[in-house]
Scaffold this active site. Sequence first.
Site, short mmCIF file in Angstrom:
data_model
loop_
_atom_site.label_atom_id
_atom_site.label_comp_id
_atom_site.label_asym_id
_atom_site.label_seq_id
_atom_site.Cartn_x
_atom_site.Cartn_y
_atom_site.Cartn_z
N ARG A 1 81.48 30.93 82.28
CA ARG A 1 80.08 30.48 82.25
C ARG A 1 79.83 29.44 83.34
NH1 ARG A 1 77.15 26.01 82.38
NH2 ARG A 1 78.68 25.00 81.03
N CYS B 1 77.26 23.44 89.66
CA CYS B 1 76.05 23.47 88.85
C CYS B 1 74.89 23.81 89.77
CB CYS B 1 75.80 22.13 88.16
SG CYS B 1 74.26 22.13 87.23
N HIS C 1 84.11 16.80 79.71
CA HIS C 1 83.77 17.91 80.64
C HIS C 1 83.66 17.28 82.03
CE1 HIS C 1 81.21 21.66 81.51
NE2 HIS C 1 80.93 20.89 82.56
N ASN D 1 84.47 22.77 87.77
CA ASN D 1 85.10 21.98 86.71
C ASN D 1 86.54 21.76 87.10
OD1 ASN D 1 83.23 24.18 85.22
ND2 ASN D 1 83.16 22.22 84.17
N HIS E 1 83.73 17.65 86.15
CA HIS E 1 83.76 18.39 87.42
C HIS E 1 84.64 17.59 88.38
CE1 HIS E 1 80.70 21.60 86.70
NE2 HIS E 1 80.51 20.83 85.65
P1 HMG Z 1 60.55 27.22 81.86
O1 HMG Z 1 60.18 27.99 83.07
O2 HMG Z 1 60.06 25.83 81.73
O3 HMG Z 1 60.29 28.01 80.50
O4 HMG Z 1 62.13 27.21 81.78
P2 HMG Z 1 59.17 28.86 79.92
O5 HMG Z 1 59.31 28.78 78.44
O6 HMG Z 1 57.85 28.52 80.56
O7 HMG Z 1 59.58 30.36 80.37
C1 HMG Z 1 59.47 30.81 81.69
C2 HMG Z 1 60.02 32.24 81.76
O8 HMG Z 1 61.40 32.25 81.40
C3 HMG Z 1 59.35 33.21 80.81
O9 HMG Z 1 59.41 34.50 81.42
C4 HMG Z 1 60.27 33.19 79.61
O10 HMG Z 1 60.19 34.38 78.83
C5 HMG Z 1 61.62 33.10 80.26
P3 HMG Z 1 58.14 35.13 82.18
O11 HMG Z 1 57.07 35.15 81.14
O12 HMG Z 1 57.84 34.19 83.33
O13 HMG Z 1 58.63 36.47 82.62
N1 HMG Z 1 62.60 32.46 79.40
C6 HMG Z 1 63.81 32.99 79.13
N2 HMG Z 1 64.40 34.13 79.51
C7 HMG Z 1 65.65 34.37 79.02
N3 HMG Z 1 66.30 33.52 78.20
C8 HMG Z 1 65.74 32.36 77.82
C9 HMG Z 1 64.43 32.07 78.29
N4 HMG Z 1 63.60 31.03 78.09
C10 HMG Z 1 62.50 31.28 78.77
N5 HMG Z 1 66.41 31.53 77.02
C11 HMG Z 1 64.23 27.06 80.65
C12 HMG Z 1 62.82 26.52 80.75
C13 HMG Z 1 65.03 26.13 79.77
C14 HMG Z 1 64.19 28.45 80.04
C15 HMG Z 1 64.82 27.13 82.07
O14 HMG Z 1 64.68 25.90 82.67
C16 HMG Z 1 66.26 27.55 82.11
O15 HMG Z 1 66.61 28.67 81.73
N6 HMG Z 1 67.11 26.68 82.60
C17 HMG Z 1 68.54 26.97 82.65
C18 HMG Z 1 69.25 25.91 83.34
C19 HMG Z 1 70.74 26.22 83.33
O16 HMG Z 1 71.20 27.22 82.81
N7 HMG Z 1 71.49 25.30 83.96
C20 HMG Z 1 72.90 25.44 84.03
C21 HMG Z 1 73.56 25.24 82.71
S1 HMG Z 1 73.71 23.53 82.25
C22 HMG Z 1 75.19 23.05 82.96
O17 HMG Z 1 75.80 23.80 83.68
C23 HMG Z 1 75.73 21.70 82.58
C24 HMG Z 1 76.98 21.76 81.71
O18 HMG Z 1 78.01 22.50 82.35
C25 HMG Z 1 77.48 20.34 81.45
C26 HMG Z 1 77.57 19.55 82.77
O19 HMG Z 1 78.40 19.85 83.62
O20 HMG Z 1 76.71 18.67 82.91
C27 HMG Z 1 76.69 22.42 80.35
MG MG Z 2 79.34 21.71 83.88
#
Ligand code: HMG
Ligand code: MG
Length: 306
Positions: free
Chosen positions: A15, A240, A207, A249, A209
Amino acid sequence: MKYPSHVNIVEVGARDGLQNEKQDVPASIKIELVDRLSDAGFRNIESGSFVSPKWVPQMATSAEVMAGITRKPGVIYSVLTPNMKGFEGALASKADEVVIFGAASEAFSQKNINCSIAESIERFRPVAEAAKANGMRVRAAVSCALGCPYQGEVSIESVVDCVLRFADLGCDDIGIADTIGVGTPARASAVFEAAAKVFPLAQISGHFHDTYGQACANVLACLELGVSTFDTSVAGLGGCPYAKGATGNVATEDILYMLHGMGIETGVDLDKVCDAGQFISLALGRAPHSRVNRALAAKLANARAA
Ligand code: HMG
Ligand code: MG
């Protein structure tokens, strides 16, 4: 110094690692990677992410991956879920654990999930409730706990505040994340120590990096406090998408080598992890970032040549 006798490793390469790869990694490769990791002995494998494919296209095949893996009894297959739409995907895919991810930094919260910290918690509340109602575990990640790519310094108070908010949602585990790998051991100790005053240490994970090469040292500092769960990534995959310049990581192989060398058990077979690291690195067309993987591969090649 008393260290934990057993450490749990949450393997996040499939992931956190693959979400940041530029090239397209087919679902079949991700499936084989997850299966190789379960065969190596991991008890928790982060296998995908039900986020918007417009935001993170690399994770768009997560449903296919979850449907294609061979589930090993006792293994927790976890996925990221930022909202109820993500939760529906997690439920349909029969995930064992959902990961909700917030930040200790307002600026990062906006860039990563397009809302404030407070708004994110309100989005996560129904996710946590639904997960519990369906018998799933809930893990939280607190991003930018040791520094933020947008606002720089992050106070210990903001980390503790975020931990308290996640504790209030009933999380089983809270991961404290150095998203951009800037932290150093004394700061890591101070942050984890403060978090452990408000949430049980046994349910706090680290966690890290490895952007600045500090991750092994930070893990060691946490071990000294008694932290016994860490997220690591096979071959050191990762980064990220919302933290420019952040590298992967800490490599699983490097942490396993350190822990096993210290007499700490993990239940994971380092040789099998090295094979999995070689497999995914070959698929990506490069050498593993893990130094231990490269060193052990060179040793094996030398032995074969002799
Ligand atoms: P948004 O644009 O504000 O949300 O995104 P929205 O509710 O307005 O939806 C926009 C569009 O996205 C819509 O589609 C929704 O249906 C769709 P459209 O009508 O335009 O065709 N949508 C989705 N589709 C699939 N699955 C969903 C979903 N939700 C909405 N769950 C949102 C807000 C949170 C969805 C967006 O910002 C997002 O997906 N962000 C993901 C960010 C991400 O994955 N970042 C990396 C992971 S975090 C990380 O790596 C850190 C970690 O490792 C720890 C560390 O190291 O810090 C965990
Ligand atoms: Mg991370």
